[in-house]
Design a protein around this motif. Structure first.
Motif, PDB file in Angstrom:
ATOM      1  N   ARG A   1       0.844  -1.193   0.000  1.00 10.48           N
ATOM      2  CA  ARG A   1       0.000   0.000   0.000  1.00 10.48           C
ATOM      3  C   ARG A   1       0.876   1.238   0.000  1.00 10.48           C
ATOM      4  O   ARG A   1       1.975   1.229   0.567  1.00 10.48           O
TER       5      ARG A   1
ATOM      6  N   ILE B   1       0.483   5.781   0.117  1.00  6.67           N
ATOM      7  CA  ILE B   1      -0.240   7.040   0.049  1.00  6.67           C
ATOM      8  C   ILE B   1       0.765   8.155  -0.214  1.00  6.67           C
ATOM      9  O   ILE B   1       1.823   8.211   0.418  1.00  6.67           O
TER      10      ILE B   1
ATOM     11  N   TYR C   1       2.929  10.135  -8.150  1.00  9.62           N
ATOM     12  CA  TYR C   1       1.709   9.329  -8.010  1.00  9.62           C
ATOM     13  C   TYR C   1       1.281   8.758  -9.366  1.00  9.62           C
ATOM     14  O   TYR C   1       0.954   7.574  -9.486  1.00  9.62           O
TER      15      TYR C   1
ATOM     16  N   LYS D   1      -2.066  -1.054  -3.558  1.00  9.12           N
ATOM     17  CA  LYS D   1      -3.144  -0.074  -3.420  1.00  9.12           C
ATOM     18  C   LYS D   1      -2.529   1.313  -3.280  1.00  9.12           C
ATOM     19  O   LYS D   1      -1.716   1.549  -2.388  1.00  9.12           O
TER      20      LYS D   1
ATOM     21  N   GLU E   1      -2.944   5.678  -3.198  1.00  8.44           N
ATOM     22  CA  GLU E   1      -3.857   6.776  -2.885  1.00  8.44           C
ATOM     23  C   GLU E   1      -3.119   8.107  -2.958  1.00  8.44           C
ATOM     24  O   GLU E   1      -1.942   8.200  -2.600  1.00  8.44           O
TER      25      GLU E   1
END
Length: 318
Positions: A252, A254, A271, A282, A284
């Motif tokens: 993950r 972010i 990103y 994943k 974000e």
């Protein structure tokens, strides 16, 4: 034969932040004050630990008060352009005193060696060694044991995070975790990049082209031997010779950006690069439009600072 003292002179500097003199001395006039840990803090007890004596790597570790379950472990790398700031500074200590009870996690805030006394890639190696040390505490009889990690840490939920230059370090450590194993088969679950420092020889998005001169100078200041200069893969993730971003060694991620931050375009660029890379994790993007660079570090008690901290707490516990 008499000798005359040659007066020292400036050989390089980033004005108001750091000056390097010909005799090897270095001045950091704006280096923030450091503060001691507080093992008796009502919400976030802390203590300083030694990770390695050769090279010299230490950290400040924070623990929520009276933990009742095993907690996520966040290994944090501070910002400061690779040449400035400290895990022991007042601003970072006060930030984590607010962050810890909200995030309900253990934080290991790493004191890595700074450039130019220790040019890059020294800090990357220090931070990788720190993550290895954290993972080593999952063994039955670790060599350099840390009771807070052993008794309260969940080694299935190990994260790395960092702000500004620390966000850059997070990327490089996550890439390394994709190709090198951590002790005891510990896996890196997630990565948190807060206003990360990336750059390249070409502008992206709505970026001010005048920034290139500054970041090229900064990169050369901290990593003068970097192959490819400002397009070295450690600062330009898709520079010549860069490994594929689909090799990121976490599940993950972010990426946090701020609308008024000069590095905002680079964070969004990064990103998008991850999004298009084929990485299976994943991903974000979190943006606070009306804030500037690392606002949450300087003002963790503010409304937007609390908003980001609570969002990161959810990321650590999802």
């Amino acid at each position: 034969m008499a000798t005359t003292d040659v007066p020292k002179h400036i050989i390089s500097e980033i004005p108001t932040y750091i000056t390097v003199y010909s005799d090897g001395t270095v001045d950091r006039p704006r280096q923030p004050p450091t503060v001691p840990p507080n093992p008796n803090h009502p919400n976030s007890p802390s203590k300083d630990i030694i990770i390695s004596q050769n090279p010299n790597i230490s950290a400040r570790i924070y623990l929520p008060k009276n933990p009742t379950t095993k907690l996520p472990i966040l290994v944090f790398f501070h910002g400061g352009g690779f040449f400035f700031e400290s895990a022991f500074s007042k601003v970072h200590h006060e930030h984590f005193n607010i962050f810890i009870p909200l995030a309900n996690s253990i934080v290991v805030s790493v004191e890595y060696r700074l450039a130019p006394e220790h040019p890059l890639p020294a800090c990357y190696n220090d931070c990788w060694n720190s993550l290895q040390w954290v993972a080593s505490n999952s063994a039955k009889n670790p060599v350099n044991p840390e009771p807070w990690l052993i008794n309260h840490g969940d080694f299935n939920r190990v994260f790395i995070g960092g702000a500004s230059a620390g966000g850059n370090i997070v990327h490089n450590i996550a890439m390394r975790a994709g190709s090198e194993a951590l002790p005891n088969d510990v896996k890196l679950l997630g990565a948190i990049l807060q206003h990360p420092l990336f750059y390249s020889s070409y502008p992206v998005g709505l970026e001010n082209v005048k920034l290139k001169d500054f970041y090229s100078y900064l990169w050369n200041f901290v990593y003068p031997s970097a192959p490819g200069g400002i397009d070295n893969p450690m600062v330009n993730p898709v520079g010549i010779g860069a490994p594929s971003l689909d090799g990121l060694g976490c599940d993950r991620m972010i990426v946090c950006v701020a609308g008024k931050d000069k590095l905002r375009e680079r964070g969004v660029w990064y990103y998008e690069l991850i999004k298009k890379s084929g990485w299976k994790g994943k991903l974000e993007l979190f943006e606070e439009e009306d804030e500037d660079h690392v606002y949450h570090i300087f003002h963790p008690e503010s409304e937007s600072g609390q908003k980001l901290i609570k969002h990161l707490a959810s990321f650590l516990h999802e």
